[in-house]
Each structure stands twice: as structure tokens, then as C-alpha cells.
Design a protein around this motif. Structure first.
Motif, short mmCIF file in Angstrom:
data_model
loop_
_atom_site.label_atom_id
_atom_site.label_comp_id
_atom_site.label_asym_id
_atom_site.label_seq_id
_atom_site.Cartn_x
_atom_site.Cartn_y
_atom_site.Cartn_z
N TRP A 23 34.56 3.29 9.65
CA TRP A 23 35.67 3.63 8.75
C TRP A 23 35.18 4.29 7.48
N LYS A 24 34.11 3.76 6.91
CA LYS A 24 33.57 4.30 5.67
C LYS A 24 33.13 5.75 5.84
N HIS A 25 32.61 6.08 7.01
CA HIS A 25 32.07 7.42 7.25
C HIS A 25 32.94 8.20 8.22
N ARG A 26 34.24 7.93 8.19
CA ARG A 26 35.15 8.55 9.16
C ARG A 26 35.18 10.07 9.05
N ARG A 27 34.88 10.61 7.87
CA ARG A 27 34.88 12.08 7.71
C ARG A 27 33.69 12.72 8.44
N SER A 28 32.71 11.92 8.76
CA SER A 28 31.53 12.43 9.49
C SER A 28 31.59 12.05 10.96
N TRP A 29 32.77 11.69 11.43
CA TRP A 29 32.90 11.18 12.80
C TRP A 29 32.35 12.13 13.85
N SER A 30 32.60 13.41 13.71
CA SER A 30 32.13 14.37 14.72
C SER A 30 30.61 14.40 14.79
N LYS A 31 29.96 14.30 13.63
CA LYS A 31 28.50 14.30 13.60
C LYS A 31 27.94 12.99 14.16
N ILE A 32 28.65 11.89 13.87
CA ILE A 32 28.22 10.60 14.42
C ILE A 32 28.31 10.63 15.94
N GLN A 33 29.39 11.22 16.46
CA GLN A 33 29.54 11.35 17.91
C GLN A 33 28.39 12.17 18.49
N GLN A 34 28.06 13.27 17.83
CA GLN A 34 26.96 14.11 18.31
C GLN A 34 25.65 13.34 18.30
N TYR A 35 25.43 12.56 17.26
CA TYR A 35 24.22 11.75 17.14
C TYR A 35 24.12 10.75 18.28
N ILE A 36 25.24 10.08 18.57
CA ILE A 36 25.25 9.07 19.63
C ILE A 36 25.04 9.72 21.00
N ARG A 37 25.61 10.91 21.20
CA ARG A 37 25.44 11.62 22.48
C ARG A 37 23.97 11.95 22.74
N LEU A 38 23.23 12.23 21.67
CA LEU A 38 21.83 12.60 21.81
C LEU A 38 20.93 11.40 22.12
N LYS A 39 21.47 10.21 21.93
CA LYS A 39 20.72 8.99 22.24
C LYS A 39 20.80 8.72 23.75
N PRO A 40 19.80 8.01 24.29
CA PRO A 40 19.79 7.77 25.75
C PRO A 40 20.94 6.89 26.23
N LYS A 41 21.34 5.91 25.42
CA LYS A 41 22.47 5.06 25.78
C LYS A 41 23.05 4.47 24.50
N PHE A 42 24.31 4.06 24.57
CA PHE A 42 24.98 3.57 23.37
C PHE A 42 24.44 2.20 22.95
N SER A 43 24.28 2.04 21.64
CA SER A 43 23.91 0.76 21.07
C SER A 43 24.45 0.73 19.64
N LEU A 44 24.90 -0.42 19.21
CA LEU A 44 25.38 -0.55 17.83
C LEU A 44 24.25 -0.27 16.82
N THR A 45 23.00 -0.41 17.27
CA THR A 45 21.87 -0.12 16.39
C THR A 45 21.95 1.29 15.85
N TRP A 46 22.42 2.24 16.70
CA TRP A 46 22.48 3.64 16.26
C TRP A 46 23.45 3.79 15.08
N ILE A 47 24.50 3.01 15.05
CA ILE A 47 25.46 3.07 13.94
C ILE A 47 24.80 2.62 12.64
N TYR A 48 24.02 1.56 12.74
CA TYR A 48 23.33 1.05 11.55
C TYR A 48 22.23 2.02 11.10
N GLU A 49 21.57 2.66 12.05
CA GLU A 49 20.59 3.70 11.71
C GLU A 49 21.25 4.80 10.90
#
Length: 407
Positions: free
Chosen positions: A84-110
Motif C-alpha cells: 500500500w505504501k508503495h502502490r505508485r510503484s506497483w508496476s515496477k514491483i510486479q516487474q521485480y517479482i517476475r524477474l525472481k525465480p518464484k514468489f516469496s514475501l522476502t522479495w517485498i521486504y527486499e
């Protein structure tokens, strides 16, 4: 004032003079420095404690801690808050998560942690193995600054540390305009073979402080050779081969005293080897010493011996800073032509290079170096060579050009 974030796994590491040198150079050039560290080691045990205190480096450290709650429900709740805090960067966050091998909440904290460095001008990472997750964050557009990664040797040889496989490990890092730096053409060639584009690759050696490492007026003679080697006791340094050489020379009656300065995993093996050959009076192991002690011992020595050899993964020494520090102190070098060593010694001018494992060559060259006049001439050549090619001022100019071009 331009900002540089140095990313280092552990700091201050005992043997990594080159990292402290890099940081100090940036501070001296007026950059605003922060140091991102996973593990902070004991500053008091560092051989560079004087420099650390002089530049107040301890206050520049940021711990790489993502603040992930242990409780899974709190962890999930906090992750939604980050979204929610970084909702304006949602598209970039999605791109970041897609580049990861699999989803993990750790990536959000990173992402949340590294968001504080979004506008840092330069992120300079030490060791390719330390480039995650910055390489992906940069590729996803979450970090705006220039990414520079300095490779130092083991990080270019797979399987890295015996278990990291080359399954696209550096694909994200080698894409885009990230700058990859090697310390010698030897290492640059190995990095390029891994898929790094030539246009992204630069070679800049580790510098030597030639105002600190200087020759002395110590009186030397041509009847007895004080031979020294400096470095961690690791198979790649080839200390065992050097002890074999001293054993051969002793049997032939040459007056040689060999000092091994450093500690590490090979300590007991070398002690056993020395005892086996009854070389306790010929070879002295003096452990790890402060930088002042290293300089003093180099100045009182006659020849620097470096018998670096390949290890099981084919890796060889990529540069060898101590070899250059010895030459700055006016010592000729006798070394194996292994890896990047040939780029730090001018064969026949500042010392001699021999084929790997060629003890006969080493023996003959050491006998030649018994000549005091020759040692003095080679030592003078060595000093000039290091001042011209590897001095702190020369390398500082190269880094300043890179940092200025990156911002």
C-alpha cells in the motif's frame, strides 16, 4: 555532493586491503559514502584499524537487514502495508517479482529496504556474488543510479565456492549498462567468457600506496638472501611449493632464510611440511601482522617469492597485491607465471617469471638473484614500475573518471 553506496558482504575483512583502499579513495575525492554490509566484523581486529578510525568509516555503515517478522501472520500483514505504501510503484514491483525465480514475501521486504537507495548516484558492489538482489532491482527500474560491480577472482569461477552453479547466475547483472570491473586482463577474459559484453567490461588494477610502501636504506649483502612471501595461507598461493624449493636450495648449501607472513587454512599442513624436511631454521611462519609490520619486514627482505598455482576449479591468482607492495619497497619478485601475476611483474626487469611448478627455473633464478647489484637494479626498476602503473594516485584518477561518467 554525489552519493556512492558500497555494497560488501562482510566488513572489515582481514585480508581485503583493496576494499578499504577503494572506499578511502572515494572519501578523499569528496563523495558522500555509505557502506551496506550484511555482517559487520570486529573493527579492532582489522589490520587497517588506523584507516578505519581516521576516516570514521564505522559511522558510514548501514546493516542490510530487511526487518522480516518471524511470525508469519505479522509478516503477511506487514507485506500488505508495504504494498500500500508503495502502490505508485506497483508496476515496477510486479516487474521485480517476475524477474525472481518464484514468489516469496522476502522479495517485498527486499524492495522496501532498497527503496531508500532509489536516488543514490552510484552503487558499487564488491564481488559478483554480492550483486543480488541489486542486479534485479536495477533491471526492474527500481534503482536509478549506476551499478558498478568489481570482480576479484573466485566470483568468476563456477561452481563458485564449490556449490553455486552457472545456471544464468549473472544474466541479470550482465544485461543493460551495468559496469563490470576486473583487476587484470586475465580476470577480464574469464568474466567475458561467462557472458559479460565486452562494452560493459573494464580492467582497473588494485592500487598500491607508494607513499607508504617505500624502499629503505637497510644494508643488504650478497651472501645471504632474506626471501619473503605475504598472503593468506590458501592452496592457490602455493606456499607448499615454495617450501619444496627452500628444501632443495638448503641441500645445495645456498644461504636463504624464508619468511611466510599470513595465516589461513594451510597453516598446519605447512608446519608439518617444514618439520618433515627439518627446515625449522630455514623457514619461519610468523602469522598475520599489521600493515606497519608487513611494510617493515618487506623493507628488510631481499626477494619476494610468489608461487601461486591453479586449484581444483582451475582458478588462479588474479593479481596479487602483496607482489606489488613488495616491488614498491624495492624488492625484485620471483614468481610463477600463473593467472594474472604476469601483469604485475616485468619479466627480466622487475623480477623473474617461471612456468608453474618449475622448481628448476625458480632455483636458477634465485641463484642469479644472489647478486647484490642485480637485486638493487631490479628493485629500482620495480619501484618505478609500480609508481607508474599501480600507484594510488594513478588508479584514483581512473576511478574518478568512472564515477564522474556514471552520474
Amino acid at each position: 555532493m554525489r552519493k556512492i553506496l558500497f555494497k560488501i558482504q562482510q566488513f572489515p575483512h582481514l585480508s581485503e586491503t583493496f576494499i578499504i583502499s577503494q572506499i578511502v579513495m572515494a572519501i578523499e575525492e569528496g563523495y558522500e559514502i555509505n557502506i551496506l554490509v550484511k555482517d559487520v566484523l570486529d573493527f579492532g581486529k582489522s589490520t587497517h584499524s588506523i584507516l578505519l578510525e581516521k576516516y570514521d568509516i564505522g559511522k558510514k555503515i548501514i546493516i542490510e537487514n530487511y526487518g522480516i517478522p518471524k511470525n508469519k501472520f505479522i509478516r503477511l500483514f506487514k507485506a500488505f502495508g508495504i504494498f500500500w505504501k508503495h502502490r505508485r510503484s506497483w508496476s515496477k514491483i510486479q516487474q521485480y517479482i517476475r524477474l525472481k525465480p518464484k514468489f516469496s514475501l522476502t522479495w517485498i521486504y527486499e524492495f522496501a529496504f532498497y527503496n531508500q537507495f532509489m536516488n543514490t548516484d552510484i552503487i558499487h558492489i564488491q564481488y559478483g556474488t554480492n550483486s543480488h538482489p541489486v542486479d534485479i532491482l536495477k533491471k526492474a527500474g527500481l534503482l536509478k543510479g549506476k551499478l558498478i560491480v568489481s570482480f576479484h577472482g573466485h566470483d568468476a569461477f563456477f561452481p563458485i565456492n564449490g556449490f553455486i552453479q552457472n545456471n544464468g547466475y549473472y544474466d541479470h547483472l550482465f544485461s543493460g549498462d551495468n559496469l563490470i570491473v576486473a583487476n587484470t586482463p586475465y580476470l577480464a577474459e574469464k568474466i567475458e567468457a561467462l557472458g559479460c559484453p565486452e562494452k560493459n567490461l573494464l580492467t582497473i588494477p588494485v592500487p598500491v600506496d607508494t607513499q607508504y610502501f617505500t624502499p629503505s636504506e637497510y644494508l643488504k649483502n650478497d651472501e645471504w638472501l632474506q626471501v619473503i612471501t605475504v598472503g593468506r595461507l590458501d592452496p592457490i598461493k602455493g606456499h607448499a611449493v615454495a617450501v619444496d624449493l627452500i628444501n632443495i636450495l638448503r641441500k645445495k648449501g645456498l644461504g636463504i632464510k624464508f619468511t611466510i607472513l599470513g595465516d589461513g587454512q594451510e597453516y598446519q599442513n605447512l608446519k608439518n611440511q617444514i618439520a618433515k624436511f627439518n627446515l625449522e631454521n630455514d623457514v619461519e611462519m610468523i602469522g598475520r601482522k599489521s600493515q606497519n609490520d608487513v611494510r617493515g619486514i618487506l623493507r628488510k627482505s631481499d626477494v619476494y617469492l610468489f608461487t601461486g598455482v591453479p586449484i581444483l576449479d582451475g582458478r588462479r591468482e588474479t593479481q596479487g597485491l602483496a607482489t606489488l607492495e613488495a616491488q614498491a619497497c624495492g624488492l625484485p619478485v620471483l614468481a610463477f607465471n600463473s593467472g594474472g601475476v604476469k601483469f604485475t611483474v616485468r619479466d627480466g626487469e622487475t623480477g623473474f617469471l617461471c612456468p608453474e611448478y618449475d622448481l628448476d627455473c625458480l632455483e636458477k633464478k634465485l641463484q642469479v638473484l644472489m647478486n647484490l647489484h642485480l637485486r638493487q637494479q631490479m628493485g629500482q626498476n620495480a619501484r618505478i614500475f609500480v609508481e607508474k602503473e599501480f600507484s594510488k594516485n594513478v588508479i584514483k584518477k581512473k576511478w574518478k573518471e568512472i564515477y564522474e561518467a556514471s552520474t
